[in-house]
Design an enzyme around this catalytic site. Structure first.
Site, PDB file in Angstrom:
ATOM      1  N   ASP A 125       0.932   8.571 -16.276  1.00 50.98           N
ATOM      2  CA  ASP A 125       1.883   8.856 -17.358  1.00 50.98           C
ATOM      3  C   ASP A 125       3.085   7.968 -17.142  1.00 50.98           C
ATOM      4  O   ASP A 125       4.015   8.154 -17.576  1.00 50.98           O
ATOM      5  CB  ASP A 125       2.320  10.581 -16.969  1.00 50.98           C
ATOM      6  CG  ASP A 125       1.377  11.501 -17.531  1.00 50.98           C
ATOM      7  OD1 ASP A 125       0.449  11.215 -18.064  1.00 50.98           O
ATOM      8  OD2 ASP A 125       1.645  12.579 -17.137  1.00 50.98           O
ATOM      9  N   HIS A 156     -10.932  -5.439  -5.587  1.00 52.24           N
ATOM     10  CA  HIS A 156     -10.791  -4.379  -4.490  1.00 52.24           C
ATOM     11  C   HIS A 156      -9.671  -3.703  -4.297  1.00 52.24           C
ATOM     12  O   HIS A 156      -9.394  -3.154  -3.400  1.00 52.24           O
ATOM     13  CB  HIS A 156     -10.906  -5.415  -3.172  1.00 52.24           C
ATOM     14  CG  HIS A 156     -11.148  -4.632  -1.875  1.00 52.24           C
ATOM     15  ND1 HIS A 156     -10.344  -4.554  -0.904  1.00 52.24           N
ATOM     16  CD2 HIS A 156     -12.305  -4.036  -1.322  1.00 52.24           C
ATOM     17  CE1 HIS A 156     -10.562  -4.102   0.120  1.00 52.24           C
ATOM     18  NE2 HIS A 156     -11.781  -3.617   0.169  1.00 52.24           N
ATOM     19  N   LYS A 158      -3.313  -1.015   6.838  1.00 58.64           N
ATOM     20  CA  LYS A 158      -3.004  -2.411   6.858  1.00 58.64           C
ATOM     21  C   LYS A 158      -1.358  -2.219   6.780  1.00 58.64           C
ATOM     22  O   LYS A 158      -0.741  -2.037   5.864  1.00 58.64           O
ATOM     23  CB  LYS A 158      -3.463  -3.408   5.701  1.00 58.64           C
ATOM     24  CG  LYS A 158      -4.851  -3.497   5.734  1.00 58.64           C
ATOM     25  CD  LYS A 158      -5.549  -2.404   4.724  1.00 58.64           C
ATOM     26  CE  LYS A 158      -7.144  -2.811   4.866  1.00 58.64           C
ATOM     27  NZ  LYS A 158      -7.995  -1.451   4.272  1.00 58.64           N
ATOM     28  N   ASP A 177      11.346  -6.720  11.953  1.00 63.40           N
ATOM     29  CA  ASP A 177      12.595  -6.416  12.200  1.00 63.40           C
ATOM     30  C   ASP A 177      12.981  -4.977  11.606  1.00 63.40           C
ATOM     31  O   ASP A 177      14.280  -5.101  11.372  1.00 63.40           O
ATOM     32  CB  ASP A 177      13.756  -7.655  11.572  1.00 63.40           C
ATOM     33  CG  ASP A 177      13.223  -8.813  12.529  1.00 63.40           C
ATOM     34  OD1 ASP A 177      12.563  -8.741  13.555  1.00 63.40           O
ATOM     35  OD2 ASP A 177      13.529  -9.883  11.856  1.00 63.40           O
ATOM     36  N   HIS A 222      -8.370   1.956   8.903  1.00 67.76           N
ATOM     37  CA  HIS A 222      -8.477   1.393   7.878  1.00 67.76           C
ATOM     38  C   HIS A 222      -6.966   0.919   7.440  1.00 67.76           C
ATOM     39  O   HIS A 222      -6.937   0.290   6.268  1.00 67.76           O
ATOM     40  CB  HIS A 222      -9.131   1.957   6.817  1.00 67.76           C
ATOM     41  CG  HIS A 222      -9.695   1.458   5.646  1.00 67.76           C
ATOM     42  ND1 HIS A 222      -9.357   1.498   4.422  1.00 67.76           N
ATOM     43  CD2 HIS A 222     -10.623   0.284   5.640  1.00 67.76           C
ATOM     44  CE1 HIS A 222      -9.830   0.705   3.566  1.00 67.76           C
ATOM     45  NE2 HIS A 222     -10.666  -0.183   4.068  1.00 67.76           N
ATOM     46  N   LYS A 249      -6.828  -0.737  -5.058  1.00 67.92           N
ATOM     47  CA  LYS A 249      -6.882   0.598  -4.874  1.00 67.92           C
ATOM     48  C   LYS A 249      -5.714   1.097  -5.378  1.00 67.92           C
ATOM     49  O   LYS A 249      -4.526   1.258  -4.722  1.00 67.92           O
ATOM     50  CB  LYS A 249      -6.943   0.946  -3.274  1.00 67.92           C
ATOM     51  CG  LYS A 249      -7.953   0.236  -2.708  1.00 67.92           C
ATOM     52  CD  LYS A 249      -7.790   0.266  -1.038  1.00 67.92           C
ATOM     53  CE  LYS A 249      -8.744  -0.884  -0.229  1.00 67.92           C
ATOM     54  NZ  LYS A 249     -10.069  -0.924  -0.744  1.00 67.92           N
TER      55      LYS A 249
END
Length: 481
Positions: A406, A399, A224, A229, A222, A401
């Protein structure tokens, strides 16, 4: 007795013995009791379908350790560096690092996650900003491009990226691409062949092929990741698909990504290299090219790149979230599209809110997954009872996440707040110890709340019996999702 009756009774007896053996296996593996009981219920109530589901999705490969990234010798240099740094962390110049030393130590111990303090971060809070930045960086590649995506669509956006990759490959840039076979199910063989013919090295992560599809179909990549470079990296919630630019039937697709410059890029690179080795059996051994820790100063933001999945001994990201929630003193802000946190995180959130901590959770009002949608909603009543503020986002589909605590700790990554992300999927998340970046993420969170509706116990209590039934059934199966 008729021969067919004998055969039927024999098959039923055989099936009964198989179910008993499977139940004993579930008990013997000493799984989380809730997940174990859920599987036992499924096996008993759905006799034949339950067995099929268990074969496909019920095997615990984390404990069987079939995914072993410790085979890679190049990891040793980073392990040694991590433990040396654990003793040498200087927290005097960075209050955010000082206040989160316990989390940093936890992640060094359970994930070998090196703390890097010389980074420059850019928070990309929608698809337009993310892909504008990514396309520009890809065009500037001179040595290598490494990409790893759960979903890569051959649509307008995907096509534009592919043309850049092909052009860079023709210019002599090494291009390597890992895609997940389930997430990128729609990619055609002709599309993959055209990439390879253009000089791009393409590999599928755990191909789903009968009859071997049952062994690892439940464990998906899952992540990404883009590394260019060794100088710039990207990670976060956005896949490669037009929906992140133009939305879907649910409206605009809201998500958050991260551009990284600094030593943390090399930690992303290490994650890619271990996944490349797993997918291909090939180690990229040129350390000066791929793994050299550079001296250039990019910025002053402290970051740990944290991975989690069946290749880890621990549920690393879940443990980090638990530690961050448990040590909160003022507020906790969470945005997640799927909320099935498990008992430990759920208890930590309740205890925090009941202790006077301002806990706010932002969920989408609509979802791309019906059963997960209803399972997530099943937690809302007890969240509200614990004085947790729950908001439903209505300006499309959120979508993102993210989590902040604090004003000094934040995370942006690929992991949802559910058992699949914590236990089964290969995930990657940036843990950030910086007041400025965390403040920026929190301001965006507050803007998202302006496009949301705050729930109340009274309002939530009057939902229909039909919705209550859907929530209850989905909650029953949520440990298996």
């Amino acid at each position: 007795m008729d021969i067919w009756n004998v055969i039927i009774y024999a098959l039923l007896a055989f099936y009964f013995l198989v179910v008993i053996a499977t139940v004993l296996t579930v008990v013997h593996e000493r799984r989380d009791p809730i997940r174990a009981l859920s599987w036992i219920v499924v096996l008993v109530l759905l006799p034949f379908a339950g067995m099929v589901l268990f074969v496909f999705f019920g095997q615990d490969y984390r404990k069987q350790k079939i995914f072993n990234r410790k085979e890679i010798k190049d990891l040793k240099q980073f392990e040694n560096l991590s433990y040396r740094q654990l003793r040498e962390i200087d927290t005097s110049s960075n209050p955010a690092v000082a206040s989160n030393r316990e989390i940093i130590t936890l992640l060094l111990n359970n994930n070998k996650s090196l703390l890097t303090t010389d980074n420059r971060l850019e928070v990309l809070d929608d698809g337009r900003k993310t892909f504008s930045s990514l396309l520009e960086a890809l065009r500037e590649a001179r040595s290598f491009i490494h990409l790893e995506y759960y979903i890569f669509e051959n649509d307008a956006l995907g096509g534009e990226i592919v043309e850049i990759l092909k052009e860079r490959a023709r210019a002599g840039v090494e291009v390597r691409f890992i895609y997940d076979d389930v997430g990128s199910w729609n990619l055609k063989r002709g599309f993959i062949r055209s990439l390879r013919e253009a000089g791009i090295q393409v590999h599928c992560f755990m191909p789903v092929v009968f009859p071997w599809l049952t062994s690892k179909i439940n464990y998906r990549n899952h992540r990404k990741i883009v590394v260019i470079d060794g100088r710039v990296g990207y990670t976060g919630g956005l896949n490669i698909a037009d929906r992140y630019l133009h939305g879907t039937k649910y409206g605009p697709w809201r998500d958050t990504h991260l551009k990284i410059e600094g030593t943390a890029v090399h930690m992303l690179q290490l994650t890619f290299l271990t996944d490349w080795y797993f997918a291909t059996g090939i180690q990229l051994r040129d350390k000066e090219k791929y793994l050299a820790l550079r001296e250039e100063y990019a910025g002053d933001t402290a970051v740990q790149i944290v991975t989690s999945g069946p290749d880890s001994d621990w549920a690393t990201i879940m443990q980090a979230y638990f530690a961050a929630i448990s040590k909160a003193t003022d507020h906790i802000y969470i945005s997640t599209p799927y909320f099935m946190p498990g008992e430990s995180l759920l208890t930590a959130l309740k205890v925090a809110a009941l202790s006077g901590i301002d806990v706010r959770i932002l969920l989408p009002s609509r979802s791309d997954s019906k059963i997960v949608y209803w399972a997530s909603r099943s937690y809302i009543a007890e969240l509200l009872e614990a004085r947790i503020k729950v908001y439903l986002y209505y300006e499309g589909f959120n979508h993102s996440k993210i989590m902040t605590v604090d004003g000094r700790f934040s995370s942006i990554g690929t992991a949802n707040m559910d058992s699949r992300s914590f236990e089964d999927n290969f995930e990657v998340t940036a843990m950030i110890y910086d007041e400025r970046i965390t403040g920026q993420i929190e301001r965006q969170f507050m803007e998202d709340l302006e496009h949301s509706v705050k729930l109340t116990r009274k309002r939530w209590a009057v939902r229909s019996r039909r919705d209550l039934l859907k929530e209850s059934v989905a909650r029953l199966f949520s440990p298996l999702l």
